[in-house]
Design an enzyme around this catalytic site. Sequence first.
Site, short mmCIF file in Angstrom:
data_model
loop_
_atom_site.label_atom_id
_atom_site.label_comp_id
_atom_site.label_asym_id
_atom_site.label_seq_id
_atom_site.Cartn_x
_atom_site.Cartn_y
_atom_site.Cartn_z
N HIS A 1 0.73 -1.46 0.33
CA HIS A 1 -0.23 -0.19 -0.10
C HIS A 1 1.28 1.35 0.26
O HIS A 1 2.18 0.94 0.54
CB HIS A 1 -1.15 -0.09 1.17
CG HIS A 1 -1.58 -0.62 1.67
ND1 HIS A 1 -1.37 -1.93 2.17
CD2 HIS A 1 -3.13 -1.10 1.91
CE1 HIS A 1 -2.08 -2.78 2.57
NE2 HIS A 1 -2.73 -2.30 2.53
N ASP B 1 2.28 1.67 3.16
CA ASP B 1 3.56 0.84 4.09
C ASP B 1 5.09 1.17 3.24
O ASP B 1 6.13 1.45 3.94
CB ASP B 1 3.05 -0.42 3.21
CG ASP B 1 2.07 -0.72 3.66
OD1 ASP B 1 1.18 -0.77 3.97
OD2 ASP B 1 1.26 -1.69 2.54
C1 XUL Z 1 -7.78 -6.60 4.65
C2 XUL Z 1 -6.80 -6.71 3.66
C3 XUL Z 1 -5.79 -6.15 2.95
C4 XUL Z 1 -5.38 -5.69 1.70
C5 XUL Z 1 -4.86 -4.89 0.77
O1 XUL Z 1 -7.97 -7.38 5.53
O2 XUL Z 1 -6.68 -8.23 3.14
O3 XUL Z 1 -4.42 -5.64 3.33
O4 XUL Z 1 -5.03 -7.41 1.17
O5 XUL Z 1 -5.61 -3.34 0.93
#
Ligand code: XUL
Length: 441
Positions: free
Chosen positions: A99, A102
Amino acid sequence: MAYFTNIDKIKYEGSDSTNPFAFKFYNPEEIIGGKTMEEYLRFGVAYWHTFTEDLSDPFGVGTAVRPWDQYNGMDLAKARVEAAFEFFEKLNVPYFCFHDVDIAPEGSSLKESNENLDEITAMIKDYMKDSKTKLLWNTVNNFTHPRFVHGAASSNSADVYAYAAAKVKKGLEIGKELGAENYVFWGGREGYETLLNTDMGLELDNLGRFFNMAVDYAKEIGFDAQFLIEPKPKEPTSHQYDFDVASGYAFLQKYGLQNQFKFNIEANHATLAGHTFEHELHYARVNGLLGSVDANQGHPLLGWDTDEFPTDLYATTLAMYEIIKNGGLGRGGLNFDAKVRRGSFAPEDLFHAHIAGMDSFAVGLKVAQKLLDDRALENIIEERYSSFNEGIGKDIVDGRTDFHKLEEHALQLKEIPQQSGQLERIKSVLNQYLLKAYAGE
Ligand code: XUL
Ligand code: CO
């Protein structure tokens, strides 16, 4: 600088190895079903769980001990990039995922956040030049910051909606810059807490508009990644709009997006929705929508998203069965959206956890391929539906019947023979294949 100094490159040593820092089943070069294991499994490391996560839970602070703990701010972000590429190389993984938040800290304004992102993106791009590890997907976090308290693309605030769009716009630009194979949308706050204050129709329409604008912008900048929706029924909101693959598919069709998106299916989200992992994979596969996988597992006794590393061999076998039947994952992969337990706080545990997950999927791949080669389950299913291969059954399948003809057929039936579904026999066949694989046969 090196961070995991006491760990060498992880190698395949076979199932008799007692070396905790070796693969026992994952042999990247081994050919299974005409492809190498590495090509089939396309493993990815989740940046957030491996490099950003501190292992806090709702009852306690973080326990993680990390060799980059002494840094802060942008220095911390840079140390994490260095550590990440060392980790990828030592683990020999082909992919990673992140993300926006991150990889770089949020600034005091959107502009400053974007500048931080630009700096770290350039650093990652530089590291990628000398690394075999590519970007499986990126995404943006439109759920942690308080501004997203009422949602992002489904917020009641048009300003928040615009802010969320600006973040996705930047995410698409970063994806293009780093050559991401996919771009993921997980709508953590895209849902509601109560219908008593919610205009669901408007929120869904806005969400549909948001995805269409994202598709348009990716086209505009020439970013050709596969777009993926990651369904999850709840947590953090009590109801999330992308509840599961079936409801996500209905949403995509309503807003004319069904040819632009596939699904990123997470095992623990499937079980939260009251489905098995293989159900979600299967539903996506038969509708041509299986894009990628977030490989993890939930705790059977806990009703929330525990994000454990996948070690359940039944689950990995049945998942790989679907993936092989899908002809592989195409541009997708198996991203370990999984975190070590709070008690597994040592840096070495990050290696143990990934080795366990990679070995578990390698076993799953081998067993599933054998099941398919022998048509062990296929033959049972084919036989079970054989009444549709001839006579009235074939007429139904070929669209040559109507209610008159079916009634005519039903009226002349005397007794309809029933067949056993043989569930227990089938489960013992599955056990047999798993144990044979274990015995190396
Ligand atoms: C949350 C989840 C996230 C997604 C990406 O449950 O799985 O980490 O994978 O936003
Ligand atoms: Co996920």
